[in-house]
Design a protein around this motif. Sequence first.
Motif, PDB file in Angstrom:
ATOM      1  N   GLY A   2      35.757   7.984  77.996  1.00  0.00           N
ATOM      2  CA  GLY A   2      36.106   7.617  76.948  1.00  0.00           C
ATOM      3  C   GLY A   2      37.609   7.335  77.416  1.00  0.00           C
ATOM      4  N   GLY A   3      37.616   8.242  78.224  1.00  0.00           N
ATOM      5  CA  GLY A   3      39.094   8.295  78.959  1.00  0.00           C
ATOM      6  C   GLY A   3      39.767   6.808  79.678  1.00  0.00           C
ATOM      7  N   THR A  49      40.635   1.274  80.909  1.00  0.00           N
ATOM      8  CA  THR A  49      40.526   0.104  81.442  1.00  0.00           C
ATOM      9  C   THR A  49      40.959  -0.923  80.535  1.00  0.00           C
ATOM     10  N   LEU A  50      40.882  -0.793  78.663  1.00  0.00           N
ATOM     11  CA  LEU A  50      40.989  -1.499  77.669  1.00  0.00           C
ATOM     12  C   LEU A  50      43.120  -1.671  77.888  1.00  0.00           C
ATOM     13  N   ALA A  51      43.751  -0.352  78.103  1.00  0.00           N
ATOM     14  CA  ALA A  51      45.151  -0.336  78.257  1.00  0.00           C
ATOM     15  C   ALA A  51      45.453  -1.324  79.080  1.00  0.00           C
ATOM     16  N   SER A  52      44.863  -1.535  80.337  1.00  0.00           N
ATOM     17  CA  SER A  52      45.591  -2.418  81.472  1.00  0.00           C
ATOM     18  C   SER A  52      44.629  -4.070  81.352  1.00  0.00           C
ATOM     19  N   GLY A 109      45.223  -4.612  78.673  1.00  0.00           N
ATOM     20  CA  GLY A 109      46.248  -4.541  77.795  1.00  0.00           C
ATOM     21  C   GLY A 109      47.693  -5.090  78.106  1.00  0.00           C
ATOM     22  N   CYS A 110      47.915  -4.582  79.304  1.00  0.00           N
ATOM     23  CA  CYS A 110      49.238  -4.330  80.302  1.00  0.00           C
ATOM     24  C   CYS A 110      48.896  -6.067  80.803  1.00  0.00           C
ATOM     25  N   MET A 111      47.848  -5.764  81.467  1.00  0.00           N
ATOM     26  CA  MET A 111      47.694  -8.120  81.928  1.00  0.00           C
ATOM     27  C   MET A 111      48.577  -9.280  80.866  1.00  0.00           C
ATOM     28  N   LEU A 112      47.986  -8.854  80.221  1.00  0.00           N
ATOM     29  CA  LEU A 112      47.928  -9.626  79.173  1.00  0.00           C
ATOM     30  C   LEU A 112      49.589 -10.135  78.751  1.00  0.00           C
ATOM     31  N   SER A 113      50.148  -8.337  78.345  1.00  0.00           N
ATOM     32  CA  SER A 113      51.559  -8.072  77.899  1.00  0.00           C
ATOM     33  C   SER A 113      52.180  -9.405  77.593  1.00  0.00           C
ATOM     34  N   VAL A 119      55.193  -1.421  77.286  1.00  0.00           N
ATOM     35  CA  VAL A 119      55.589   0.051  77.094  1.00  0.00           C
ATOM     36  C   VAL A 119      54.379   0.510  76.400  1.00  0.00           C
ATOM     37  N   LEU A 120      54.376  -0.113  75.579  1.00  0.00           N
ATOM     38  CA  LEU A 120      52.685   0.461  74.398  1.00  0.00           C
ATOM     39  C   LEU A 120      51.623   0.923  75.241  1.00  0.00           C
ATOM     40  N   PHE A 121      50.947  -0.608  75.196  1.00  0.00           N
ATOM     41  CA  PHE A 121      50.219   0.222  76.940  1.00  0.00           C
ATOM     42  C   PHE A 121      49.798  -0.058  77.523  1.00  0.00           C
TER      43      PHE A 121
END
Length: 122
Positions: free
Chosen positions: A84-85, A90-93, A95-99, A106-108
């Motif tokens: 899960g971690g 991976t998903l947050a990364s 999200g960072c790329m697509l911010s 900041v959120l991602f």
Amino acid sequence: MSGGAQANEPISRVTLVTLTSLVAMGPLSTDFYLPALPSIARYFGVAEAHAQATLSAFLIGFAAAILVYGPLSDRFGRRPVLAGGIGIFTLASLGCMLSDSIGMLVLFRFLQALGACAGPVI
């Protein structure tokens, strides 16, 4: 010891690389990121202090997750919590790329830290 490696058996290279990679997720997520802070500020058109908030969010998320992963792994086991971690990271990364704003980044970065903390804790 039943079902596991004996105390005097050497650790396999795959196990060593896997454990090292899991522990390195957090530090690498900050160390590779730091040189890009001025570029991030320019890209989003914000002050460098706003770009530095992404690092603060990461550190806060990492610190908070330390308190959570231990009890979660005790309750549900190491493997599902670690998976899960890694999934969150991976998903947050992505999200960072697509911010498209500094607020989203900041959120991602905060969410990325929640995932990155799983390896070192577990």
